[in-house]
Design an enzyme around this catalytic site. Structure first.
Site, PDB file in Angstrom:
ATOM      1  N   GLU A 102      41.222  -2.982 -25.182  1.00 30.87           N
ATOM      2  CA  GLU A 102      39.797  -3.025 -25.487  1.00 30.87           C
ATOM      3  C   GLU A 102      39.046  -3.868 -24.479  1.00 30.87           C
ATOM      4  O   GLU A 102      37.926  -3.523 -24.071  1.00 30.87           O
ATOM      5  CB  GLU A 102      39.586  -3.589 -26.903  1.00 30.87           C
ATOM      6  CG  GLU A 102      38.161  -3.505 -27.424  1.00 30.87           C
ATOM      7  CD  GLU A 102      37.292  -4.719 -27.115  1.00 30.87           C
ATOM      8  OE1 GLU A 102      36.101  -4.701 -27.455  1.00 30.87           O
ATOM      9  OE2 GLU A 102      37.808  -5.715 -26.538  1.00 30.87           O
TER      10      GLU A 102
ATOM     11  N   ASP B 250      35.798  -6.656 -35.261  1.00 33.12           N
ATOM     12  CA  ASP B 250      35.791  -7.515 -34.085  1.00 33.12           C
ATOM     13  C   ASP B 250      35.119  -8.834 -34.437  1.00 33.12           C
ATOM     14  O   ASP B 250      34.646  -9.025 -35.568  1.00 33.12           O
ATOM     15  CB  ASP B 250      35.069  -6.833 -32.919  1.00 33.12           C
ATOM     16  CG  ASP B 250      35.701  -7.150 -31.564  1.00 33.12           C
ATOM     17  OD1 ASP B 250      36.039  -8.338 -31.334  1.00 33.12           O
ATOM     18  OD2 ASP B 250      35.832  -6.237 -30.741  1.00 33.12           O
TER      19      ASP B 250
ATOM     20  N   HIS C 219      41.459  -4.640 -32.081  1.00 33.77           N
ATOM     21  CA  HIS C 219      42.256  -4.592 -30.846  1.00 33.77           C
ATOM     22  C   HIS C 219      43.261  -5.729 -30.749  1.00 33.77           C
ATOM     23  O   HIS C 219      43.008  -6.857 -31.167  1.00 33.77           O
ATOM     24  CB  HIS C 219      41.370  -4.495 -29.609  1.00 33.77           C
ATOM     25  CG  HIS C 219      40.529  -5.691 -29.282  1.00 33.77           C
ATOM     26  ND1 HIS C 219      40.977  -6.720 -28.490  1.00 33.77           N
ATOM     27  CD2 HIS C 219      39.246  -6.000 -29.588  1.00 33.77           C
ATOM     28  CE1 HIS C 219      40.014  -7.609 -28.327  1.00 33.77           C
ATOM     29  NE2 HIS C 219      38.959  -7.193 -28.991  1.00 33.77           N
TER      30      HIS C 219
END
Length: 349
Positions: free
Chosen positions: A206, A229, A64
């Site tokens: 996100e 992530d 993201h």
């Protein structure tokens, strides 16, 4: 592997809160155009980049673009700005920080973030109250008239922090999740032969509910979904060993569980076997709270086998997020090796 710190610094320092990812999107678009065959931007603002393969199996990567920050909620008669959080900052880490207000008129204004309370010199025997987001305001050092000429309600506010190398680490704001954008780009660069069709997706929003990943996955219809992530590294004073989640310097983290999704166990095994085969430092991650874009990808349309590859990070959701450079290297290498071998995976349940 020599990390491209200059590129990581550029990505981390580029402003872009949820819903205002324009500047970081332009940067990532430029990089992805040189690494993939087709690049487009959907109506939500996600970047969807296609790298063709011989196989029809579609592997979707998602990292993201948005960082946590604020928008201007109110400007009072003295020109002080009240803030609306966009994502989850802890008020305890915001006291006396410097911020950047990205005004509608095109100027970026530096300000200080302070609590609406008495100076400590005047408290006497009173104990300072714990700061709350609603107590904080921004002082731009300008008059009310000057502020209103440059700033309006809804303007973006980001933290005024740069990326620095500290020992074996990198420290910066917004390594959540700019570090993973970097991992995605560098893994594509390190990729050798691959058979699967790769969709490298840089998602929006996100931090406010996995919104971009939901629409992007609906379009891509992945056969396999891999979120990229950061995750908690609790290897610091004040916590129990069993609650550390991950530790810096011990490699990339293969997620088993978080509160947004449970990784496909065969996919977890595939990543583990590849890490062992290629001597890539790795650790298993069980995160009691928190989630990633995997939670959205796993449940879109008919669903897909899903996993998150995480990079351990200390001080998450602060202005001093810290990552070990060797763990970044491990994340890049394992992702590249997986993409080369992804056609061999059988994740049926």
């Amino acid at each position: 592997m020599a990390l491209n710190i200059e590129l990581l610094k550029k990505i981390a320092e580029t402003p872009g809160i949820s819903g205002r990812e324009d500047q970081v999107r332009a940067l990532i678009l430029e990089e992805l155009r040189t690494l993939t065959d087709e690049v487009s931007v959907d109506r939500m603002g996600n970047i969807i980049a296609l790298k063709r393969g011989k196989s029809e199996r579609r592997v979707m990567l998602a990292a993201h673009m948005d960082e946590i920050g604020f928008i201007v909620k109110h400007i009072d008669n003295q020109g002080f700005i009240r803030i609306q959080p966009v994502g989850g900052f802890d008020a305890r880490v915001l006291f006396a920080q410097r911020v950047l207000v990205h005004g509608f008129a095109g100027q970026t204004l530096r300000g200080v973030l302070m609590p609406a309370s008495k100076p400590i010199h005047l408290l006497g025997n009173e104990k300072p109250a714990a700061a709350k987001i609603d107590d904080l305001f921004i002082d731009l050092g300008l008059s009310n008239e000057q502020v209103r000429a440059k700033v309006e309600v809804g303007d973006m506010i980001t933290m005024d922090r740069t990326l620095e190398v500290v020992g074996d680490m990198v420290v910066s704001k917004s390594l959540d999740d700019r570090a993973s954008l970097f991992v995605m780009l560098e893994a594509l660069r390190a990729l050798r032969n691959h058979e699967v069709t790769i969709y490298a997706v840089a998602t929006v929003q996100e931090e406010v509910g996995l919104r971009g990943a939901t629409t992007a996955a609906y379009q891509v219809q992945p056969d396999v979904s891999v979120a990229l992530d950061i995750t908690l590294a609790g290897d610091i004073p004040g916590g129990a060993d069993q609650d550390a989640v991950t530790r810096l310097g011990e490699g990339t983290a293969i997620k088993v569980f978080d509160s947004s999704h449970i990784s496909n166990h065969k996919l977890v095994r595939h990543f583990r076997d590849l890490a062992k085969r290629h001597n890539i430092p790795h650790q298993l991650e069980v995160l009691p709270r928190g989630g990633t874009d995997a939670g959205a990808m796993q449940r879109t349309r008919e669903g897909s086998p899903t996993i998150t590859l995480s990079t351990p990070t200390r001080y998450v959701h602060t202005v001093n997020e810290m990552i070990h450079q060797a763990d970044l290297e491990a994340s890049i290498t394992l992702l590249a090796r997986y993409l080369e071998d992804a056609h061999n995976g059988d994740y049926s349940l």
